[in-house]
Write a protein that holds these residues in place. Sequence first.
Motif, mmCIF file in Angstrom:
data_model
loop_
_atom_site.group_PDB
_atom_site.id
_atom_site.type_symbol
_atom_site.label_atom_id
_atom_site.label_comp_id
_atom_site.label_asym_id
_atom_site.label_seq_id
_atom_site.Cartn_x
_atom_site.Cartn_y
_atom_site.Cartn_z
ATOM 1 N N PHE A 1 35.062 40.081 27.742
ATOM 2 C CA PHE A 1 33.953 40.400 28.654
ATOM 3 C C PHE A 1 34.418 41.145 29.903
ATOM 4 N N HIS A 2 33.512 41.969 30.404
ATOM 5 C CA HIS A 2 33.696 42.639 31.695
ATOM 6 C C HIS A 2 32.457 42.337 32.525
ATOM 7 N N TYR A 3 32.673 41.798 33.726
ATOM 8 C CA TYR A 3 31.555 41.515 34.627
ATOM 9 C C TYR A 3 31.385 42.749 35.520
ATOM 10 N N VAL A 4 30.159 43.289 35.509
ATOM 11 C CA VAL A 4 29.897 44.567 36.186
ATOM 12 C C VAL A 4 28.795 44.370 37.208
ATOM 13 N N LYS A 5 28.916 45.100 38.336
ATOM 14 C CA LYS A 5 27.880 45.048 39.376
ATOM 15 C C LYS A 5 27.304 46.449 39.564
ATOM 16 N N TYR A 6 25.998 46.487 39.810
ATOM 17 C CA TYR A 6 25.349 47.775 40.053
ATOM 18 C C TYR A 6 24.930 47.831 41.518
ATOM 19 N N ARG A 7 25.457 48.823 42.221
ATOM 20 C CA ARG A 7 25.050 49.037 43.621
ATOM 21 C C ARG A 7 23.971 50.101 43.635
ATOM 22 N N ARG A 8 22.736 49.701 43.878
ATOM 23 C CA ARG A 8 21.618 50.652 43.818
ATOM 24 C C ARG A 8 21.718 51.691 44.937
ATOM 25 N N ASP A 9 22.187 51.240 46.144
ATOM 26 C CA ASP A 9 22.248 52.188 47.264
ATOM 27 C C ASP A 9 23.264 53.309 47.003
ATOM 28 N N GLU A 10 24.338 52.991 46.295
ATOM 29 C CA GLU A 10 25.335 54.020 45.966
ATOM 30 C C GLU A 10 25.180 54.534 44.541
ATOM 31 N N ASN A 11 24.241 53.940 43.769
ATOM 32 C CA ASN A 11 24.020 54.289 42.359
ATOM 33 C C ASN A 11 25.342 54.285 41.598
ATOM 34 N N GLN A 12 26.009 53.151 41.648
ATOM 35 C CA GLN A 12 27.332 53.073 41.026
ATOM 36 C C GLN A 12 27.501 51.756 40.260
ATOM 37 N N LEU A 13 28.161 51.843 39.082
ATOM 38 C CA LEU A 13 28.496 50.680 38.275
ATOM 39 C C LEU A 13 29.998 50.457 38.364
ATOM 40 N N TYR A 14 30.426 49.231 38.681
ATOM 41 C CA TYR A 14 31.870 48.965 38.684
ATOM 42 C C TYR A 14 32.132 47.541 38.218
ATOM 43 N N ALA A 15 33.262 47.382 37.521
ATOM 44 C CA ALA A 15 33.647 46.075 36.982
ATOM 45 C C ALA A 15 34.400 45.307 38.057
ATOM 46 N N PHE A 16 33.988 44.079 38.331
ATOM 47 C CA PHE A 16 34.681 43.274 39.339
ATOM 48 C C PHE A 16 35.471 42.124 38.713
ATOM 49 N N ALA A 17 35.286 41.872 37.410
ATOM 50 C CA ALA A 17 36.063 40.797 36.762
ATOM 51 C C ALA A 17 36.134 41.082 35.272
ATOM 52 N N ASP A 18 37.243 40.676 34.655
ATOM 53 C CA ASP A 18 37.351 40.747 33.201
ATOM 54 C C ASP A 18 38.236 39.608 32.702
ATOM 55 N N ASP A 19 38.482 39.596 31.380
ATOM 56 C CA ASP A 19 39.215 38.497 30.749
ATOM 57 C C ASP A 19 40.660 38.905 30.532
ATOM 58 N N SER A 20 41.561 37.958 30.676
ATOM 59 C CA SER A 20 42.981 38.263 30.479
ATOM 60 C C SER A 20 43.379 38.194 29.004
ATOM 61 N N SER A 21 42.553 37.540 28.156
ATOM 62 C CA SER A 21 42.866 37.456 26.721
ATOM 63 C C SER A 21 42.079 38.519 25.962
ATOM 64 N N PRO A 22 42.763 39.249 25.067
ATOM 65 C CA PRO A 22 41.996 40.196 24.234
ATOM 66 C C PRO A 22 41.189 39.412 23.203
ATOM 67 N N ARG A 23 39.904 39.675 23.121
ATOM 68 C CA ARG A 23 39.032 38.944 22.191
ATOM 69 C C ARG A 23 38.195 39.948 21.416
ATOM 70 N N TRP A 24 38.185 39.822 20.090
ATOM 71 C CA TRP A 24 37.369 40.695 19.240
ATOM 72 C C TRP A 24 35.992 40.044 19.093
ATOM 73 N N LEU A 25 35.058 40.457 19.925
ATOM 74 C CA LEU A 25 33.771 39.756 20.002
ATOM 75 C C LEU A 25 32.884 40.059 18.800
ATOM 76 N N THR A 26 32.257 39.012 18.281
ATOM 77 C CA THR A 26 31.258 39.169 17.217
ATOM 78 C C THR A 26 29.886 38.643 17.649
ATOM 79 N N ALA A 27 29.859 37.822 18.687
ATOM 80 C CA ALA A 27 28.585 37.271 19.183
ATOM 81 C C ALA A 27 28.775 36.919 20.651
ATOM 82 N N SER A 28 27.729 37.018 21.437
ATOM 83 C CA SER A 28 27.848 36.673 22.856
ATOM 84 C C SER A 28 26.544 36.071 23.359
ATOM 85 N N LEU A 29 26.660 35.271 24.405
ATOM 86 C CA LEU A 29 25.494 34.566 24.955
ATOM 87 C C LEU A 29 25.700 34.354 26.445
#
Length: 1207
Positions: A1000-1028
């Motif tokens: 997973f990558h946790y992303v924030k959207y700043r509407r005033d700057e119209n920008q998407l950036y990731a502020f957190a991710d996972d240290s383990s590589p995971r091959w995702l098949t389902a998410s909730l």
Amino acid sequence: MFLYSLTLQRATGIVCACYGNFIGGKSQEIVIGRGKILELLRPDDNGKLQTLLAVEIFGVVRSLAQFRLTGSHKDYLVVGSDSGKIVILEYNRDRNAFDPVHKETFGKSGCRRIVPGQFLSVDPKGRAVMIAATEKQKLVYVLNRDNAARLTISSPLEAHKSHTVVYSLVGVDCGFENPMFAAIELDYSDADQDATGQAALEAQKHLTFYELDLGLNHVVRKWSEPIDNGANMLVTVPGGADGPSGVLVCADNFVIYKNQSQELRALIPRRADLPADRGVLVVSAATHRQKSVFFFLLQTEYGDVFKVTLSFNDTDMVVTELKIKYFDTFPVTSAMCVLKSGFLFAASEFGNHALYQFQGIGDDPDVESSSATLEETEDGFKPIFFQPRKLKNLIQIDEGESLMPIMDMKIANLFEEETPQIFVACGRGPRSTLRILRPGLAVSEMAVSQLPGVPSAVWTVKKSVTDEFDAYIVVSFLNATLVLSIGETVEEVSDSGFLDTTPSLQVSLLGDDSLMQVYPNGIRHIRSLVRINEWKTPGKKTIVKVGSNRMQVVIGLSGGELIYFEMDPTGQLMEIEKREMSGDVACLAIGPVPEGRQRSRFLAVGSYDNTIRILSLDPNDCMHILSVQMVASPPESLLLLEVQASTGGEDGAVYPASVFLNAGLQNGVLLRTEVDMVTGQLSGTRTRFLGLRAPKLFATSVRGRQALLCLSSRPWLGYIHQGHFLLTPLSYETLEYAASFSSDQCAEGVVAVAGEALRVFTIERLGETFNQTSIQLRYTPRKFILHPKRKFLVLIETDQGTFTTEEREHMSRSAAAQDNGMMEIDNQEKSEEEPMPDEQYGYPKTDSRRWVSCIRVLDPKAAATTCLLELQENEAAFSICCVNFHDNKNLGTVLAVGTAKDLEWWPKRRSMGGFIHIYRFVEDGRSLELVHKTPIDGVPTALCQFQGRLLAGIGQILRIYDLGKRKLLRKCENKNFPNTITSIHSYGDRIYVGDIQESFHYVKYRRDENQLYAFADDSSPRWLTASLHIDFDTMAAGDKFGNLFFVRLPQDLSEEIEDDPTGGKIKWEQGRLNGAPNKVEEIIQFHVGEVVTCMQKASLIPGGGESVIYGTVMGSVGALLPFSSREDVDFFSHLEMHMRQEHPPLCGRDHMAFRSAYFPVKDVIDGDLCEQYPTLPPDLQRKIAEELDRTPGEVMKKLEDIRNRII
């Protein structure tokens, strides 16, 4: 957070199967491997498959084989698993369990290339077993018996060969000569050294025979010779005195008979519509042997089954001809079993399994290929064509439901029932279905007949205790009683001796052969038509309640007086004792007469002062109160049921004889309390809310055992199945009154009244958690969503390598036109047949670059498709979501569908781009209308609504779109994701992006700057098949290795990011090893053992807490329930620990190691292991319970309680 993991629906797909005589006697049983479950099945006399035993092995069943020692009367089972051990099991009929006879360790655990377990074969005479790995290692074990006739196993003998890949392995039947094994092998040692790849292209498969020299105790490679490179499977040919020995080699387009001295080949007939460049491979085989006659059934990858026979000389056993004849067509199987009783069990690769009965053995003329008529031309061998037809030699008599594979799942109460429904999209190709799962047992309705009024009660009675079937159905009305005689038909009779001018309160068999009718003014004892005794009530009192068994009757009169009657030795009903109760009696129950006793000792009396009293019926202290229990609401109905002392049998657990008091209270709760057999004290109370109506309780019979039928706002059945007491709803309408029913047409049924109708039904498939209704789909379902306001489902279905519906219809029309031309020539022989169903025949195959796809709007209540849009121009739909665009309120909710154009997977993944279609809902959501279609430069694999806009994951790009008039407008994007975005969730201004292999990558959207950036991710590589999405900081997911995990952003980091005016953007700009500046923590880790394909938060019971429900590729449904107290966590973690030590998994895999197969298990307690506690022997149950400072009953109660919190 601690979670309790519980499988609600066992895996329904089948990986491997074998059959044999495991119980002993003449019957044959089937053992199937469902991933991590071993199951023993047996067809009953009616041809219905019954599950005798299902056991979780906490490992992976990779291969199964059966063998029988010479002179023995039953078969043993050999299991190849991921435990690094060869395991030999014997079925114990007394305990209804598999007993491990031998567990021999030979390697590391896990499914590894060079650790044996993938292939398993036995010598047909049961003298040796060979277990092989995919590569290099083969081990042979010699099987024998000692002086006490116990099975012995030798040390392993090695037959290794490095740099060799094995494709198939069988034991060769060579009578009582030295055991031999045959394998298809490919040596890749030259290919490893050659960097150009030329050696890999020239690598040749070999058929190798291994011989076990019993005298020297040594394995040698007897001979090896090249065979077709398309060879994929071996089938043993009977030998010794029964046949010519050798093997059938199944190769691409051919079946080849091979023995040391000869080779014969015959062409596999092919479908006329099959492209010329596609071969025909055999995927499963079965052998039928009867005395000296044998034949083989081989199934191809398209579902066509061929009968293969060998012609040979009886003197020198030389094969002269190999014939292949078209037999029948049914869905592709992973295994086939032909039983001696004339059944064929087909374990389907996808979709429902089937049990067929032989109508013929393919002796009629049909398309046939022979080794004698093989024609070779310049272009190769001349093909033989055939046209599939409907089943001729087989008839389907039973079906085993399978959800494999579950592609997507949603849980919602669209039908406004008491419990939500689970909607599951499953299957593949034309066998795809949408299944609606409801908690409960399926009911098969036998008969419904209207009655002349509204009945109040119904009973069934036998004429004599020795009768097998019931003689009368007695129905009570407000002012009359109707007596129906059961024979060939059910008809009204007036000469039964029953009083028909009054309502009845109880009708039953009394003594050995007399009948009793209790009515408001008295008791009528019918000893024969000429000897009828009457007992009248004293004064103006009337009988209001009655409780009885075969020897005793207790009546409650108005005012609270109890009168107790008992049968004397002459068959007279004698008044024994009276007792005045403090108030009116609400309900009465007498326990059944125990085996070898004259009377039942206990009478249960329910009163309106919220109490239940146990009274003694013993002559020494008759009508004396033994114990009192206060309850929360006045009792409506009571039932005393004896749980018999048993040591298993077909239903498992070992139980001491005990009596349970079941009470239905007026607040809708069922109360179950154990009655002490000596003192009559009540203990171990369990409660369960059943519905809004007070439950009425009735005794019935299930598989020859006493069971509890509760009628509340829906019917429930309480019964013991494989050691567990299960209380499960029946999927049937509300009933008023019921009784067990037995006739020659229906051995174990229930007769019930509801409204003005009398209903007879049977309960099927005991032990199942859900029953299913099925809706057929056109292609493989990929995803589906619920319409947010209407109760409709929208599905996307996509298949590869087949024709569109229009093309298929055109092909069938042209084929029909050709047939009509033929019919004019020979009208007598040809008769027009209906087209074959696609579910049986499959779709015609074409180039793998061709895609077909459709969007379907489905009304689940009517089980009807209201709109079906086929996508054109080789588009394939892969993502779907509903969006409310903030600028376009007049459109309302629109549907966004992401498609790929001209997608190819091989030699590498590429496409000509993709589209995002926007549809509006019309006709109240029943239909779709295209608004516009936006071309994009990749495949949109994930779509999600976000703040009135559309988020799309297109390969590595996360992009925000807004709605324009002619197409979608790009607003913002982030191109820095590692691989391919597969899932997007949003909450507030946070976006949770799932990558195909980087978690997973946790992303924030700043509407005033119209920008998407990731502020957190996972240290383990995971091959995702389902998410909730779980909460603001937490995500749950499943990966392709069968793990479930939860990740959470630490609280302090989350607050810091929310408080930071830049939202963590400065840290993101600095960069950290190409990753996000913050890392999420793994808080939950659990290895399920099956790939999880979908997850949802839901509560399956009214008023219950939420749990995470997941579905897997093997067709199982499971739940993860959060614990609410630390005490429960401690109890279950200690129970799990003791179960690991005292009851290790059957096939030798360490439980802790299995649940930690890829990552160490964390904060999850395995409910499947804990639920094996009731199947343990009583002394082991007591030992574990004492360690936990509990009684076995209290441990069982805890297990029941936590299960009832989930479903």
